[in-house]
Enzyme design. Structure first.
Site, PDB file in Angstrom:
ATOM      1  N   GLU A 168       0.799  -1.216   0.000  1.00 56.04           N
ATOM      2  CA  GLU A 168       0.000   0.000   0.000  1.00 56.04           C
ATOM      3  C   GLU A 168       0.842   1.280   0.000  1.00 56.04           C
ATOM      4  O   GLU A 168       0.995   1.979   1.003  1.00 56.04           O
ATOM      5  CB  GLU A 168      -0.995  -0.007   1.173  1.00 56.04           C
ATOM      6  CG  GLU A 168      -1.930  -1.196   1.106  1.00 56.04           C
ATOM      7  CD  GLU A 168      -3.080  -1.141   2.089  1.00 56.04           C
ATOM      8  OE1 GLU A 168      -4.041  -1.893   1.910  1.00 56.04           O
ATOM      9  OE2 GLU A 168      -3.025  -0.327   3.042  1.00 56.04           O
ATOM     10  N   GLU A 352      -5.873  -8.166  -0.404  1.00 64.12           N
ATOM     11  CA  GLU A 352      -6.616  -7.860   0.820  1.00 64.12           C
ATOM     12  C   GLU A 352      -8.040  -7.490   0.453  1.00 64.12           C
ATOM     13  O   GLU A 352      -8.269  -6.735  -0.495  1.00 64.12           O
ATOM     14  CB  GLU A 352      -6.005  -6.692   1.601  1.00 64.12           C
ATOM     15  CG  GLU A 352      -4.718  -6.994   2.337  1.00 64.12           C
ATOM     16  CD  GLU A 352      -4.220  -5.800   3.145  1.00 64.12           C
ATOM     17  OE1 GLU A 352      -5.059  -4.956   3.558  1.00 64.12           O
ATOM     18  OE2 GLU A 352      -3.006  -5.703   3.362  1.00 64.12           O
TER      19      GLU A 352
END
Length: 442
Positions: A168, A352
């Site tokens: 991320e 995710e």
């Protein structure tokens, strides 16, 4: 409540997994790990709910065998885990043998149980010693990160199924250096601009170093957030485009297209390092796959003031315990968009996807039907993307177990396994049992 999809509803080579991250579960006080910028961020009043930290977390450092048994018993193919830079290198530069030993044991434990180890090198715990030197604002971090990658991969890289560099990019840079919600907690456009560029450069530099050492199945993980204008005005459309450029295009663009999106450059160009364009070939070093983390969408309106001149507006859809709208369609749209605009035939993995819920623990059980519903909606989008020819090769749920949810402390529970943070006892929730049934090969 059950999952609507079973293993047989997906291609034979499709992989199901669970994801966690080191600082959120391991217990950073153990095994010779060094101080991180998350430790100091949490020690600063007002940054984290109840000033909670990752010193103990889920005590995965000592209970890893039990946790791997849960993954294997659930029928999952892949365990996407992360390593802590500060555990491997407490000062960011010197190797800690205890840290390497821990990850060696962990990988061996996965292989003994038939679980594919999927490593993420960095999931946000920067060693404090490197933060003192400017952290992600300092260009030298690209080399430091490559050194860390090489040290860890030299020990466990021969047994990994896959390796991702950064988890991320947006959180590492914008959320942490412009919005100030994560460590190091800065609110500075110049710091954020340089962090964006340096985290990308670190990704490319480490990828080159690992490739040169003979490692393969290398990728990166992007968190993507769907944005829509809050109304039909041109101003709202432009604000939503800026949000998309900051959140999504800022990282997909350089890695796959060697370019920052123009709506982003309008705000950060004056603050980028000199000759930043010369780094694009390194940043765009080819990867073998791309990971997509997806949770929600945002409605965006224009706002007065300097760049980015936007505001988030509360949307009408049902929300998770984080206050995030539940919008499964956004995942399907991203899978198609990423393949079309950036990755082509490259394998995509949903690395995710999950939701926080209050998760009442009653009579030794947690009936998290809302989480099962969330998974159902998003798995339907994955299945639809595959039907449209998008090369989606796996889906990894977030998360295996309740954990330290960063600035939210231990209040927000994302896990399919309940953790009592006093006794540290693990109790599989209904969602875990639903996946176990769906993934059964019987």
């Amino acid at each position: 409540m059950t999952l609507k999809y079973r293993r047989a509803d997906f291609p034979d080579d499709f992989l199901f997994g669970v994801s966690t991250s080191a600082y959120q579960i391991e217990g950073h006080a153990y095994g010779g790990a060094g101080s991180t910028h998350w430790d100091t961020f949490a020690a600063t009043p007002g940054n984290v709910v109840n000033a909670e930290n990752g010193d103990i977390a889920c005590d995965h450092y000592h209970r890893w065998s039990e946790d791997l048994d849960l993954i294997a018993d659930g029928g999952f193919d892949v365990y996407r885990f992360s390593a802590s830079w500060a555990r491997v290198m407490p000062d960011g530069r010197s190797v800690n043998p205890e840290g390497l030993d821990f990850y060696d044991r962990l990988v061996e434990g996965m292989l003994e149980r038939g679980i594919k180890p999927a490593l993420t090198l960095y999931h946000w715990e920067l060693p404090s010693a490197l933060s003192d030197l400017g952290g992600w604002r300092n260009r030298d971090i690209a080399g430091w990160f490559a050194d860390y990658a090489q040290a860890l991969m030299a020990r466990i890289g021969d047994r990994l199924w896959s390796t991702a560099t950064i988890n991320e990019f947006w959180c590492v840079s914008w959320l942490s250096h412009f919005l100030g919600h994560h460590a190091p907690g800065l609110r500075d456009i110049r710091a954020a601009s340089r962090a964006i560029h340096h985290v990308l450069l670190a990704h490319g530099t480490a990828t080159q170093a690992m490739r040169a050492a003979g490692h393969d199945n290398l990728g990166a993980v992007f968190n993507l957030e769907h944005s829509e204008p809050a109304d039909a005005s041109p101003e709202a459309r432009a604000a939503a485009d800026r949000y998309d450029a900051i959140y999504n295009g800022a990282f997909l663009g350089p890695v796959f297209n060697r370019a920052y999106p123009e709506p982003l450059l309008d705000g950060i160009a004056p603050h980028l390092p000199d000759d930043w364009q010369d780094d694009m070939d390194t940043i765009a070093t080819p990867v073998d796959w791309a990971g997509i983390n997806y949770y929600t969408r945002k409605l965006i309106a224009p706002a007065p003031g300097p760049f980015p001149s936007l505001a988030e507006v509360e949307g009408p859809l049902p929300k998770t315990y984080m206050g995030w709208e539940i919008y499964p369609d956004g995942l399907g749209q991203f899978l198609r968009r990423v393949a079309r605009d950036h990755t082509g035939s490259l394998p995509l993995y949903v690395t995710e996807n999950g939701m926080a819920a209050p998760d009442a623990f009653q009579d030794g059980q947690v009936d998290d039907a809302d989480r099962i519903g969330y998974f159902n909606g998003h798995l339907a989008q994955v299945r639809g993307a595959i039907d449209d020819g998008i090369p989606v090769k796996g889906y990894f749920a977030w998360s295996l177990m309740d954990n330290y949810e960063w600035a939210f402390g231990y209040d927000k529970r994302f896990g399919m396994v309940h953790v009592d943070f006093d006794s540290l006892e693990r109790t599989p929730k209904a969602s875990y049992h639903a996946f176990k049934h769906a993934l059964s090969r019987d």
